[in-house]
Scaffold this active site. Structure first.
Site, mmCIF file in Angstrom:
data_model
loop_
_atom_site.group_PDB
_atom_site.id
_atom_site.type_symbol
_atom_site.label_atom_id
_atom_site.label_comp_id
_atom_site.label_asym_id
_atom_site.label_seq_id
_atom_site.Cartn_x
_atom_site.Cartn_y
_atom_site.Cartn_z
ATOM 1 N N TYR A 35 6.460 -15.372 -4.047
ATOM 2 C CA TYR A 35 6.942 -14.875 -2.763
ATOM 3 C C TYR A 35 5.242 -14.372 -1.566
ATOM 4 O O TYR A 35 5.571 -14.828 -1.052
ATOM 5 C CB TYR A 35 7.401 -13.493 -3.558
ATOM 6 C CG TYR A 35 7.650 -12.574 -1.893
ATOM 7 C CD1 TYR A 35 8.631 -12.810 -1.101
ATOM 8 C CD2 TYR A 35 7.136 -11.929 -1.161
ATOM 9 C CE1 TYR A 35 9.343 -11.851 0.054
ATOM 10 C CE2 TYR A 35 7.634 -10.937 -0.324
ATOM 11 C CZ TYR A 35 8.305 -11.416 0.001
ATOM 12 O OH TYR A 35 8.168 -10.631 1.123
ATOM 13 N N ARG A 47 1.211 -0.810 -1.249
ATOM 14 C CA ARG A 47 0.797 -0.171 -0.829
ATOM 15 C C ARG A 47 2.242 0.288 -0.407
ATOM 16 O O ARG A 47 2.534 1.876 -0.298
ATOM 17 C CB ARG A 47 0.322 -0.220 0.694
ATOM 18 C CG ARG A 47 0.523 0.784 1.365
ATOM 19 C CD ARG A 47 -0.330 0.253 3.170
ATOM 20 N NE ARG A 47 0.554 -0.650 3.187
ATOM 21 C CZ ARG A 47 0.649 -1.512 4.378
ATOM 22 N NH1 ARG A 47 -0.417 -1.713 4.945
ATOM 23 N NH2 ARG A 47 1.788 -2.175 5.029
ATOM 24 N N ARG A 63 14.504 -3.401 -2.140
ATOM 25 C CA ARG A 63 13.688 -5.058 -1.937
ATOM 26 C C ARG A 63 12.414 -4.701 -2.021
ATOM 27 O O ARG A 63 11.610 -4.608 -1.620
ATOM 28 C CB ARG A 63 13.740 -6.006 -0.743
ATOM 29 C CG ARG A 63 15.125 -5.961 -0.154
ATOM 30 C CD ARG A 63 14.705 -6.558 0.785
ATOM 31 N NE ARG A 63 14.700 -8.209 0.815
ATOM 32 C CZ ARG A 63 13.682 -9.050 1.705
ATOM 33 N NH1 ARG A 63 12.387 -7.755 1.818
ATOM 34 N NH2 ARG A 63 12.772 -9.368 0.989
#
Length: 459
Positions: free
Chosen positions: A171, A235, A245
């Site tokens: 990803y 973060r 998500r």
């Protein structure tokens, strides 16, 4: 009060450290639109793009706006509800369909300035058509690859994060590694950097070509992009989880969680409330009973994973030759390092978003303007913050495998940056002595003048 940060902020605001080369072409209304949107959707990063050399700054501005528009489509979680197949199709065909349409307008997607960008995307497409053929080819290729990757993950259930570390890395490649590839190819296409930038680093990625068969496989560029994206994902834990998500890999967080829910880490009893996150009064003592630190253990493992990419990121920076391109690449890298260190072992990450101070941001940007020695100094100092915490045993996991990974990663960063960091310190010392000497001479001159006047008055 932090005097150095105040001074840095004032220097950054008033000294015009970064010039705007994009403004020179703003007589064209479409370029003026792109320049305006760049400032609105990228905020402070716009200045870093605008200071790139003529031509190059326009390539990168368009590249950024195209990917920001694509990202706006991916991030919209309401417009495509019940029509997810349309979202996937939009992402997959965005390059071929939208980037080639000079009258393109996408209605109802995104919010605020991003909505304006996609509604008036034809202005971006028209400028794209004026770029050199090589630049167009790179931007189109990366847009199509990224759109396909986003479509793949748009259909995935990410409520509990990515399935495993490999999916996490993939990803990050799709949304950031490809950006690194595109930037590197654009730098080389414009003749501003050499093909050495396209080479392999120490990390061998499954989504890059075999370096033995294809030496210019963009491995380093991917490492640089993955480092930035992993810092962002770490973060943004809470925001991503709430949005449904999330990207923290299940094979990592499930090792530390007590329940099977990633949201467990947001509970005060998982990140040391009353112990690591002090609470005033007797209530803090009550809350502290039975509190665990499993969330911090997971966090620190992900920080270690990201820190292990820093040597490749530094190698990428060292292969750059054009000062403005160096600044362009170094600023997000050093800011990501500072953000990662701020997140490290920090329970506040699970209650909101951890941000670095604006004054520190100004110091970091000025460091990149001062050159590679200053950038290395910052990496050294930031790595030392983590290594000291591990050595003292004050961070969660310091005595185990995670602590060992953190210590090794920080030591490698310090070893790689120490020599140039020392040069930076010597340069700063020389500057300080020069300033002190100038001030001493000025003071002596003032005293001399005053004594001369006094002598005249006594005659």
């Amino acid at each position: 009060m932090r005097p150095l940060e105040v001074a840095a902020a004032l220097r950054f605001k008033f000294c015009g450290l970064l010039e705007n080369n994009l403004k020179k072409a703003c007589d064209d209304p479409d370029i003026a639109f792109c320049d305006d949107m760049l400032k609105k959707v990228s905020r402070s990063f716009a200045a870093v793009i605008q200071q790139l050399p003529d031509g190059m700054c326009l390539d990168i501005a368009i590249f950024y706006l195209v990917l920001r528009a694509l990202d706006t489509v991916e991030d919209d979680m309401t417009f495509y509800i019940g029509r997810e197949h349309e979202k996937e199709a939009e992402l997959r065909t965005f390059g071929a369909k939208r980037l080639t349409d000079i009258a393109c307008s996408i209605k109802g997607v995104g919010e605020g300035d991003e909505r304006t960008l996609v509604e008036k995307f034809g202005g971006v497409s028209r400028v794209f058509k004026t770029l050199p053929k090589k630049s167009q080819d790179v931007i189109m290729d990366i847009t199509e690859q990224m759109g396909a990757g986003m479509a793949e993950y748009a259909a995935a259930d990410l409520g509990q994060g990515t399935v495993d570390k490999a999916a996490y890395d993939r990803y990050c490649h799709m949304v950031a590694g490809l950006v690194g590839e595109g930037l590197s190819r654009l730098f080389v296409a414009r003749g501003l950097e050499s093909e050495a930038l396209l080479g392999q680093g120490e990390h061998v990625w499954p989504f890059c070509a075999d370096p033995n068969k294809q030496p210019n496989n963009l491995g380093l560029a991917n490492s640089m992009g993955l480092f930035l994206q992993k810092c962002n994902i770490i973060r943004d834990y809470l925001e991503d989880y709430v949005d449904g998500r999330a990207f923290w890999p299940q094979t990592i967080w499930k090792k530390h969680a007590i329940t099977g829910d990633l949201g467990e880490f947001a509970r005060p009893t998982a990140h040391g409330a009353g112990v690591r996150l002090p609470m005033k009064g007797e209530g803090g003592k009550v809350v502290a009973k039975g509190v665990g630190t499993q969330a911090l253990m997971c966090l620190n493992e992900l920080v270690a994973d990201a820190l292990e990419l820093v040597p490749d990121a530094l190698e990428y920076l060292e292969r750059l030759h054009t000062p403005s391109i160096y600044r362009f690449c170094a600023i997000p890298q050093v800011m990501a390092m500072a953000t990662l260190v701020a997140c490290f072992d920090n329970p506040k990450l699970f209650t909101g978003v951890v941000k670095i101070r604006k004054g520190l941001t100004a110091r970091l940007i000025i460091g990149t303007v001062d050159g590679p020695d200053a950038v290395h100094w910052w990496f050294t100092q930031l790595a030392k913050e983590v290594s000291k915490s591990v050595a003292s045993g004050s961070c969660v996991g310091a005595g185990g495998e995670i602590g060992q990974r953190l210590a090794v990663a920080c030591q490698r960063i310090e070893d790689r940056t120490r020599a140039r960091a020392r040069l930076c310190e010597r340069q700063r010392a020389c500057k300080a002595l020069a300033v002190f000497g100038t001030m001493a001479l000025a003071a002596a001159a003032v005293v001399g003048i005053q004594q001369g006047r006094l002598g005249v008055a006594l005659r």
